[in-house]
Structure formats: C-alpha cells, structure tokens
Motif scaffolding. Structure first.
Motif, PDB file in Angstrom:
ATOM      1  N   VAL A  58      46.392  64.215  24.558  1.00 36.28           N
ATOM      2  CA  VAL A  58      46.374  64.686  23.178  1.00 36.28           C
ATOM      3  C   VAL A  58      46.142  63.511  22.218  1.00 36.28           C
ATOM      4  CG1 VAL A  58      48.882  64.596  22.768  1.00 36.28           C
ATOM      5  CG2 VAL A  58      47.485  66.275  21.568  1.00 36.28           C
ATOM      6  N   LEU A  59      46.638  62.327  22.563  1.00 35.56           N
ATOM      7  CA  LEU A  59      46.381  61.134  21.759  1.00 35.56           C
ATOM      8  C   LEU A  59      44.930  60.692  21.912  1.00 35.56           C
ATOM      9  CD1 LEU A  59      47.455  58.959  19.854  1.00 35.56           C
ATOM     10  CD2 LEU A  59      48.188  57.686  21.885  1.00 35.56           C
ATOM     11  N   LEU A  60      44.392  60.790  23.119  1.00 34.85           N
ATOM     12  CA  LEU A  60      42.975  60.496  23.334  1.00 34.85           C
ATOM     13  C   LEU A  60      42.114  61.405  22.463  1.00 34.85           C
ATOM     14  CD1 LEU A  60      40.567  59.183  24.767  1.00 34.85           C
ATOM     15  CD2 LEU A  60      40.930  60.814  26.649  1.00 34.85           C
ATOM     16  N   ALA A  61      42.492  62.675  22.369  1.00 33.81           N
ATOM     17  CA  ALA A  61      41.741  63.609  21.510  1.00 33.81           C
ATOM     18  C   ALA A  61      41.800  63.158  20.058  1.00 33.81           C
ATOM     19  CB  ALA A  61      42.283  65.026  21.669  1.00 33.81           C
ATOM     20  N   ARG A  62      42.942  62.671  19.632  1.00 36.24           N
ATOM     21  CA  ARG A  62      43.070  62.175  18.256  1.00 36.24           C
ATOM     22  C   ARG A  62      42.151  60.986  18.026  1.00 36.24           C
ATOM     23  NH1 ARG A  62      46.627  61.641  13.731  1.00 36.24           N
ATOM     24  NH2 ARG A  62      45.519  60.171  12.419  1.00 36.24           N
ATOM     25  N   PHE A  63      42.173  60.010  18.960  1.00 40.77           N
ATOM     26  CA  PHE A  63      41.305  58.840  18.849  1.00 40.77           C
ATOM     27  C   PHE A  63      39.833  59.261  18.851  1.00 40.77           C
ATOM     28  CE2 PHE A  63      44.931  56.282  19.184  1.00 40.77           C
ATOM     29  CZ  PHE A  63      44.627  54.938  19.184  1.00 40.77           C
ATOM     30  N   ALA A  64      39.483  60.183  19.742  1.00 37.39           N
ATOM     31  CA  ALA A  64      38.095  60.652  19.818  1.00 37.39           C
ATOM     32  C   ALA A  64      37.693  61.340  18.520  1.00 37.39           C
ATOM     33  CB  ALA A  64      37.914  61.596  21.005  1.00 37.39           C
ATOM     34  N   GLY A  65      38.588  62.127  17.967  1.00 35.96           N
ATOM     35  CA  GLY A  65      38.295  62.790  16.699  1.00 35.96           C
ATOM     36  C   GLY A  65      38.042  61.789  15.584  1.00 35.96           C
ATOM     37  N   ASP A  66      38.885  60.764  15.521  1.00 34.84           N
ATOM     38  CA  ASP A  66      38.686  59.728  14.496  1.00 34.84           C
ATOM     39  C   ASP A  66      37.353  59.018  14.688  1.00 34.84           C
ATOM     40  OD1 ASP A  66      41.175  60.344  13.429  1.00 34.84           O
ATOM     41  OD2 ASP A  66      42.189  58.636  14.360  1.00 34.84           O
ATOM     42  N   ALA A 113      32.558  66.901  16.850  1.00 31.13           N
ATOM     43  CA  ALA A 113      33.791  66.950  16.064  1.00 31.13           C
ATOM     44  C   ALA A 113      34.467  68.306  16.201  1.00 31.13           C
ATOM     45  CB  ALA A 113      33.501  66.632  14.596  1.00 31.13           C
ATOM     46  N   LYS A 114      33.665  69.356  16.166  1.00 27.01           N
ATOM     47  CA  LYS A 114      34.231  70.703  16.350  1.00 27.01           C
ATOM     48  C   LYS A 114      34.816  70.833  17.749  1.00 27.01           C
ATOM     49  CE  LYS A 114      33.331  75.610  16.072  1.00 27.01           C
ATOM     50  NZ  LYS A 114      32.433  76.676  15.659  1.00 27.01           N
ATOM     51  N   GLY A 115      34.082  70.362  18.751  1.00 27.79           N
ATOM     52  CA  GLY A 115      34.577  70.409  20.126  1.00 27.79           C
ATOM     53  C   GLY A 115      35.860  69.632  20.312  1.00 27.79           C
ATOM     54  N   VAL A 116      35.937  68.446  19.717  1.00 30.88           N
ATOM     55  CA  VAL A 116      37.151  67.626  19.825  1.00 30.88           C
ATOM     56  C   VAL A 116      38.330  68.370  19.201  1.00 30.88           C
ATOM     57  CG1 VAL A 116      38.294  65.516  19.051  1.00 30.88           C
ATOM     58  CG2 VAL A 116      35.985  65.403  19.985  1.00 30.88           C
ATOM     59  N   ALA A 117      38.111  68.988  18.060  1.00 29.29           N
ATOM     60  CA  ALA A 117      39.196  69.738  17.415  1.00 29.29           C
ATOM     61  C   ALA A 117      39.676  70.879  18.309  1.00 29.29           C
ATOM     62  CB  ALA A 117      38.736  70.267  16.057  1.00 29.29           C
ATOM     63  N   LEU A 118      38.746  71.594  18.925  1.00 28.49           N
ATOM     64  CA  LEU A 118      39.112  72.709  19.804  1.00 28.49           C
ATOM     65  C   LEU A 118      39.820  72.218  21.062  1.00 28.49           C
ATOM     66  CD1 LEU A 118      35.834  74.810  19.495  1.00 28.49           C
ATOM     67  CD2 LEU A 118      38.088  75.371  18.524  1.00 28.49           C
ATOM     68  N   ARG A 124      47.196  70.678  23.010  1.00 29.48           N
ATOM     69  CA  ARG A 124      48.516  70.844  22.383  1.00 29.48           C
ATOM     70  C   ARG A 124      49.137  72.199  22.715  1.00 29.48           C
ATOM     71  NH1 ARG A 124      45.472  68.703  18.370  1.00 29.48           N
ATOM     72  NH2 ARG A 124      45.404  70.662  17.200  1.00 29.48           N
ATOM     73  N   GLY A 125      48.438  72.993  23.523  1.00 27.92           N
ATOM     74  CA  GLY A 125      48.990  74.274  23.962  1.00 27.92           C
ATOM     75  C   GLY A 125      48.518  75.477  23.179  1.00 27.92           C
ATOM     76  N   GLU A 126      47.685  75.269  22.179  1.00 32.08           N
ATOM     77  CA  GLU A 126      47.167  76.405  21.427  1.00 32.08           C
ATOM     78  C   GLU A 126      46.136  77.142  22.277  1.00 32.08           C
ATOM     79  OE1 GLU A 126      45.748  75.252  17.531  1.00 32.08           O
ATOM     80  OE2 GLU A 126      47.347  73.757  17.358  1.00 32.08           O
ATOM     81  N   ARG A 127      46.147  78.450  22.227  1.00 35.58           N
ATOM     82  CA  ARG A 127      45.183  79.257  22.977  1.00 35.58           C
ATOM     83  C   ARG A 127      44.416  80.137  22.019  1.00 35.58           C
ATOM     84  NH1 ARG A 127      45.723  75.748  25.813  1.00 35.58           N
ATOM     85  NH2 ARG A 127      46.520  75.705  27.925  1.00 35.58           N
ATOM     86  N   TRP A 128      43.153  80.284  22.313  1.00 35.98           N
ATOM     87  CA  TRP A 128      42.265  81.099  21.497  1.00 35.98           C
ATOM     88  C   TRP A 128      42.240  82.503  22.060  1.00 35.98           C
ATOM     89  CZ3 TRP A 128      37.278  83.136  22.799  1.00 35.98           C
ATOM     90  CH2 TRP A 128      36.593  83.684  21.708  1.00 35.98           C
ATOM     91  N   ASN A 129      42.392  83.478  21.178  1.00 33.00           N
ATOM     92  CA  ASN A 129      42.298  84.876  21.580  1.00 33.00           C
ATOM     93  C   ASN A 129      41.108  85.502  20.889  1.00 33.00           C
ATOM     94  OD1 ASN A 129      44.708  85.013  23.169  1.00 33.00           O
ATOM     95  ND2 ASN A 129      45.844  84.839  21.261  1.00 33.00           N
TER      96      ASN A 129
END
Length: 132
Positions: A58-66, A113-118, A124-129
C-alpha cells in the motif's frame, strides 16, 4: 499480463473500469503479486532497494501515485511551454512530433494514475461492486 492468463472479471474477482490490464482482478489468485510487479514497473528502479516498499504494498502504491502524478504534471507543463521555449530551435515537424509525444505521454500517465488509485484502494481492502 496476457488476457489468456487473467481470469475473466467476475469469476475470481471483479475489476472496475480503468483497472490495469497487467494486474489480475482483486480476489484472483496472486492478484497482489501482479499489482506489486505493475507498481514497480511505474517507478524508478531504485525504489526496489527500499525494504519498506517491498514490505508494504500500500505504501508502494502511494509512492507510485506520487511519481506518476509528478510525471503527468511535467508532461502537461511541457506541452504548454515547449512551443514558446523552443521556438526557432526546432523545425516545424519536430515541434509537432514533440507535441504528439507530450500528448501520448500525458494520456499514458493519466491512465496509469487512475490505475494506481484503483490498485491502491484495492490493496487497502476496498472492493468495487459493479452497478447493474
């Protein structure tokens, strides 16, 4: 990841629109491994040397997003200023090619950027319905 190697969305996991093709849908076998590999592909290779990023995706995702956001901002700034800053330095065909390159890079980075956010949300445990 080739489409043949990914489970169809909905069978082992469902991915929202904009989900990176290289990442298996959340809930699919090894989806987090494919997410981490994809995130590392977006950042400078030096990021692999940080134990904390390997330990906490999840931290890697944050760094990648930045990192991706900074690249997107740079591409947008370049597109806005290249004609003025390099006026007279490039022939017209090179200037047009530069504008096209900035546009393509901006499109690629916006999708990333959109992919990194998703992916970050899924980590983080969020699921898309899906809405019917």
């Amino acid at each position: 990841m080739p489409a043949a190697d990914r489970p169809p969305p909905g069978r082992d996991g469902t991915a929202p629109p904009g989900w990176p093709e290289e990442v298996r849908p959340p809930g699919a076998p090894d989806w987090e491994r494919t997410a981490v590999a994809w995130l590392y592909d977006l950042v400078p290779p030096e990021y692999r040397s940080h134990e904390v990023l390997r330990r906490y995706p999840v931290l890697l995702a944050r760094f990648a997003g930045d990192h991706v956001t900074a690249g997107l901002e740079a591409a947008r700034a370049g597109w806005r200023t290249v004609r003025v800053e390099l006026a007279g330095e490039l022939p017209p065909e090179a200037m047009e090619a530069a504008m096209t390159a900035y546009e393509r890079e901006g499109t690629r980075l916006a999708a990333a950027a959109k992919g990194v956010a998703l992916v970050g949300a899924a980590l983080r445990g969020e699921r898309w319905n899906p809405k019917l």
